[in-house]
Design an enzyme around this catalytic site. Structure first.
Site, PDB file in Angstrom:
ATOM      1  N   GLU A   1       0.815  -1.230   0.000  1.00 47.40           N
ATOM      2  CA  GLU A   1       0.000   0.000   0.000  1.00 47.40           C
ATOM      3  C   GLU A   1       0.847   1.278   0.000  1.00 47.40           C
ATOM      4  O   GLU A   1       0.721   2.131   0.868  1.00 47.40           O
ATOM      5  CB  GLU A   1      -0.984  -0.043   1.179  1.00 47.40           C
ATOM      6  CG  GLU A   1      -1.899  -1.262   1.081  1.00 47.40           C
ATOM      7  CD  GLU A   1      -2.852  -1.438   2.273  1.00 47.40           C
ATOM      8  OE1 GLU A   1      -2.881  -0.567   3.160  1.00 47.40           O
ATOM      9  OE2 GLU A   1      -3.579  -2.454   2.286  1.00 47.40           O
TER      10      GLU A   1
ATOM     11  N   GLU B   1      -5.797 -10.904  -1.696  1.00 37.73           N
ATOM     12  CA  GLU B   1      -6.595 -10.726  -0.467  1.00 37.73           C
ATOM     13  C   GLU B   1      -8.085 -10.660  -0.807  1.00 37.73           C
ATOM     14  O   GLU B   1      -8.800  -9.790  -0.334  1.00 37.73           O
ATOM     15  CB  GLU B   1      -6.170  -9.450   0.274  1.00 37.73           C
ATOM     16  CG  GLU B   1      -4.687  -9.378   0.586  1.00 37.73           C
ATOM     17  CD  GLU B   1      -4.291  -8.159   1.404  1.00 37.73           C
ATOM     18  OE1 GLU B   1      -5.177  -7.511   2.019  1.00 37.73           O
ATOM     19  OE2 GLU B   1      -3.082  -7.841   1.435  1.00 37.73           O
TER      20      GLU B   1
ATOM     21  N   ASN C   1       2.245  -4.847  -3.231  1.00 35.56           N
ATOM     22  CA  ASN C   1       0.867  -5.300  -3.009  1.00 35.56           C
ATOM     23  C   ASN C   1      -0.002  -4.101  -2.645  1.00 35.56           C
ATOM     24  O   ASN C   1       0.417  -3.240  -1.874  1.00 35.56           O
ATOM     25  CB  ASN C   1       0.897  -6.313  -1.843  1.00 35.56           C
ATOM     26  CG  ASN C   1      -0.406  -7.042  -1.612  1.00 35.56           C
ATOM     27  OD1 ASN C   1      -0.951  -7.659  -2.532  1.00 35.56           O
ATOM     28  ND2 ASN C   1      -0.906  -6.995  -0.388  1.00 35.56           N
TER      29      ASN C   1
ATOM     30  N   HIS D   1      -9.978  -6.463  -2.696  1.00 36.38           N
ATOM     31  CA  HIS D   1     -11.057  -6.254  -1.711  1.00 36.38           C
ATOM     32  C   HIS D   1     -12.152  -5.478  -2.451  1.00 36.38           C
ATOM     33  O   HIS D   1     -12.065  -4.254  -2.591  1.00 36.38           O
ATOM     34  CB  HIS D   1     -10.558  -5.425  -0.517  1.00 36.38           C
ATOM     35  CG  HIS D   1      -9.575  -6.146   0.352  1.00 36.38           C
ATOM     36  ND1 HIS D   1      -9.918  -7.276   1.069  1.00 36.38           N
ATOM     37  CD2 HIS D   1      -8.274  -5.893   0.628  1.00 36.38           C
ATOM     38  CE1 HIS D   1      -8.852  -7.684   1.759  1.00 36.38           C
ATOM     39  NE2 HIS D   1      -7.843  -6.869   1.502  1.00 36.38           N
TER      40      HIS D   1
ATOM     41  N   ASP E   1     -11.885 -10.578  -1.233  1.00 35.04           N
ATOM     42  CA  ASP E   1     -13.224 -10.704  -0.662  1.00 35.04           C
ATOM     43  C   ASP E   1     -14.142  -9.722  -1.387  1.00 35.04           C
ATOM     44  O   ASP E   1     -13.673  -8.750  -1.986  1.00 35.04           O
ATOM     45  CB  ASP E   1     -13.261 -10.521   0.867  1.00 35.04           C
ATOM     46  CG  ASP E   1     -12.518  -9.305   1.390  1.00 35.04           C
ATOM     47  OD1 ASP E   1     -12.385  -8.308   0.647  1.00 35.04           O
ATOM     48  OD2 ASP E   1     -12.081  -9.316   2.556  1.00 35.04           O
TER      49      ASP E   1
END
Length: 331
Positions: free
Chosen positions: A145, A251, A186, A222, A253
């Site tokens: 990030e 990651e 990432n 995400h 979802d």
């Protein structure tokens, strides 16, 4: 007669459906899940974690606050527990994460550092952790990030004190400590082509040109139903491939406003299918990791008020439509 007796047993074995991991392996990909130490006492949860997936990411156990709680004092017990679990299940582990602005220990954030001091602290942290897990993880999220939504650098303790060069340094130091491990940048909201993913594309291109050891880009994925599906995902994965980089969905979802209903769950399933197909369509997209596989342990409700139901298994560990959609995409 002998054949008639043995056939049903063989048949029963053949009827056992392949796991997500086995389906993904047919495409040369992995299919993984994050997990976290507190939930490892839940045996039914652990059984699915150990059987359905071939890759694990520690949700928190390898972050700085957990691994170097006091300056120069390292504690790898949380990460080790997950590495040991993965080894017992013949799963591979993604290291997460070496450099991030969040979940830092107080000793690091509670004072001002000179550039020389912070460089030394950062190098020591990265190399101690990467050496400890050398040969035990296949990839590292080295810097997590690093950019804002508009593509500018995020104002972190590392950027403020060291400037943008900290990214290249972090990658070089990690590579020195383990020359074989794959090194990634990432981030979230870089699934679509846009200012933030453009910033990663430009930076990755520069790093490659400078000979910095960068092997991949992790797209966290995400997603949220209310913001729409990232329709340029496949093109985006493809352009990173053309730079000679692997990609992975790290990651995943897909959250929604709760309560979930049939329509939302159907849309969610479609998105999970599309994500999986996008990764399969691009040769260098090496795998997909759910950010834990069940709503029971999802981080979403605590961070996004009124949202949840983001994962392919519900809180009772029952597969949802999303699970079957992933299987379909992988079949």
């Amino acid at each position: 007669m002998l054949v008639a007796v043995t056939a049903p047993a063989a048949q029963a074995h053949d009827d056992e459906p392949p796991t997500l991991a086995e389906l993904a392996q047919r495409h040369g990909r992995y299919f993984g899940s994050a997990t976290d130490n507190p939930e490892l006492v839940d045996e039914p949860y652990k059984a699915i974690l150990g059987s359905e997936f071939d890759q694990i990411t520690p949700g928190n156990g390898m972050k700085w606050y957990a691994t170097e709680p006091q300056q120069g004092v390292f504690d790898f017990s949380k990460g080790d527990e997950i590495v040991d679990l993965a080894r017992a299940n013949h799963q591979k582990v993604r290291g997460h994460t070496l450099v991030w602005h969040s979940q830092l220990p107080g000793w690091l954030t509670g004072r001002e550092w000179t550039a020389d001091e912070l460089r030394a602290v950062l190098k020591k942290h990265i190399q101690a952790e990467v050496r400890h897990y050398r040969g035990k993880v296949f990839a590292w999220d080295v810097v997590n990030e690093a950019f804002n939504e508009d593509g500018t650098y995020r104002e972190t303790i590392f950027y403020r004190t060291l400037g943008p060069g900290y990214i290249a340094d972090a990658l070089r130091w990690a590579h020195q400590a383990d020359p074989r491990v794959k090194l990634y940048l990432n981030d979230y909201n870089i699934e679509s082509i846009g200012p933030k993913s453009d910033a990663y594309y430009k930076r990755a291109k520069e790093l490659k040109a400078q000979g910095v050891p960068l092997h991949g880009i992790g797209l966290q994925a995400h997603l949220a139903l209310q913001y729409g599906y990232p329709t340029t995902l496949e093109d985006n994965l493809r352009r990173f491939s053309k730079l000679g980089l692997d990609t992975s969905l790290t990651e995943v979802d897909i959250r929604m406003y709760v309560p979930a209903d049939e329509e939302k769950l159907a849309t969610q399933a479609e998105w999970y299918r599309d994500l999986t197909e996008a990764c399969l369509a691009v040769r260098r997209c090496v795998g997909i990791t759910l950010w834990d596989y069940t709503d029971k342990y999802s981080w979403i409700p605590a961070f996004f008020e009124g949202e949840g139901a983001a994962l392919p298994w519900d809180e009772q560990l029952r597969p949802k439509p999303a699970y079957y959609a992933i299987r379909e995409a992988l079949s």
